[in-house]
Design an enzyme around this catalytic site. Structure first.
Site, PDB file in Angstrom:
ATOM      1  CG  ASP A   1      -0.171   0.055   2.609  1.00 54.92           C
ATOM      2  OD1 ASP A   1       0.655  -0.797   2.600  1.00 54.92           O
ATOM      3  OD2 ASP A   1      -0.373   0.801   3.358  1.00 54.92           O
TER       4      ASP A   1
ATOM      5  CD  GLU B   1       4.127   0.723   7.161  1.00 55.13           C
ATOM      6  OE1 GLU B   1       5.098   1.000   8.375  1.00 55.13           O
ATOM      7  OE2 GLU B   1       3.795   1.822   6.549  1.00 55.13           O
TER       8      GLU B   1
HETATM    9 ZN   LIG Z   1       6.792   2.351   4.108  1.00 60.52          ZN
END
Ligand SMILES: [Zn+2]
Length: 389
Positions: A79, A144
């Protein structure tokens, strides 16, 4: 020499092609946008066992080659953060563009180049050394960069604990370098612990102090003591633990009313000389000593960790010497990463990736000459740890 040059060119086009393919996928958290499928397909062809783990709206990928221990995991995320105003970019953020020796696009540095490099490193390592000892693995998540990271590596690690999956060494390909690739290797992180404090008082007229219990008067000296407390002295790897109040809210707006409640939000950035549990207990003891009627909602975003100078740090240092000509400086600065979930498994953890100067910014980019070295750097770490046989 010609053979050497052409081999380098093949590697360059491979890492460039894969990084560009990943950047074209608009994988804004928690959307993976097909990145993991692309990587799983490649690694599956190279003989890796593939597991897709989708939790809520988050995709996670666990790919392994070999069996038993020791286990070396490469960790990353597919992501990316939002682009900001797209018209401020010199080139469209999801159309990878090369300019002046750099590849531009959202995720170019954080961390699609790192994901591509780890993938190619594992692919070529497994092909060249099919009989290596232990296990090499890739762990990817699409959550994340989000605010909570509930369904990414945190969840996968819960699953690891249930099934007894060991992790000995973990290399995170996050952008850790400052000036040039490999100048820094991150070997630890401070912990982050937040608290939301609610103090109850008794509301009433300001003219009748005997009939009220003013939560502002009660909380102020307690907060002052928390702010003045020396939580620890730090250690050779970290500065002392810091405590900061970020918000305080109380009062009705009226000037003749003592409020009935106060709320405060605070955060500890703590070093390995303290633990989250210890900080919680000491905070609550101070508040009790001040006679407060209170509750606290605690949120631990990650314990502090430090990877000592063991096999993993030695391998990373050697790989940087071999391919970059210099050893990296160990460092514990910067923000958090998913490494904080892996370290509590007892793993040695480091972060080694491209320069982080442009991450999360407009015109995010990675230098092409550094991109070219990355897969070989990661592969060298695997060779040093798991052997070349
Ligand atoms: Zn990163």
């Amino acid at each position: 020499m010609l053979v050497f040059v052409s081999r380098l060119c093949v590697q360059m086009s491979e890492i460039l092609d894969l990084t560009r393919d990943l950047i074209r996928r608009r994988s804004i958290t928690p959307d993976d946008a097909g990145c993991q499928a692309l990587i799983a397909e490649r690694l599956s062809r190279a003989g890796f066992a593939i597991e897709h783990r989708r939790y809520a709206d988050v995709d996670n990928l666990w790919a392994t080659h070999g069996s038993g221990g020791p286990v070396l995991v490469f960790l990353g995320h597919t992501d990316v953060v939002p682009t900001g105003p797209e018209n401020e970019w010199a080139s469209p953020p999801f159309e990878p563009t090369i300019h002046d020796g750099r590849l531009y696009g959202r995720g170019a540095a954080d961390m699609k180049s790192g994901v591509a490099a780890m993938t190619l490193a594992l692919e070529s390592y497994a092909k060249a050394h099919p009989g290596h000892r232990g296990t090499v693995a890739l762990l990817l998540t699409s959550d994340e960069e989000g605010p909570k990271n509930e369904h990414g590596v945190r969840r996968v690690v819960e699953e690891f604990r249930r099934r007894g999956q060991r992790v000995d060494w973990c290399v995170t390909g996050e952008p850790s370098s400052i000036e040039h690739l490999g100048d820094i290797v991150r070997v630890g992180r401070r912990g982050s612990l937040s608290g939301h404090l609610r103090v109850r008082g008794v509301q009433g007229h300001v003219a009748y102090p005997d009939k009220v219990r003013n939560p502002i008067h009660l909380a102020a000296p307690a907060l002052a003591e928390l702010a003045a407390t020396r939580w620890d002295e730090g250690n050779e790897a970290f500065p002392p633990t810091s405590f900061q109040v970020s918000n305080v809210r109380s009062g009705t707006g009226a000037l003749n009313v003592v409020p009935g409640a106060l709320e405060a939000w605070f955060n500890f950035r703590f070093c390995t000389a303290s633990t989250a549990q210890g900080l919680r207990e000491r905070t609550e003891a101070i508040l009790r000593r001040h006679g407060l009627d209170f509750t606290i909602d605690w949120d631990l975003s990650g314990e502090a960790f430090l990877t000592q100078d063991g096999a993993l740090r030695r391998a990373v240092t050697q790989a940087c010497r071999d391919l970059l000509g210099a050893a990296p400086t160990p460092d514990t600065g910067g923000g958090t990463s998913d490494a904080r979930f892996i370290a509590p498994l007892g793993a040695e953890v480091v972060e080694l990736g491209p320069v982080n100067a442009s991450i999360h910014k407009i015109d995010e980019c990675v230098a092409l000459d550094e991109l070219e070295v990355l897969p070989r750097l990661h592969r060298r770490v695997a060779e040093l740890l798991l052997g070349e046989g």
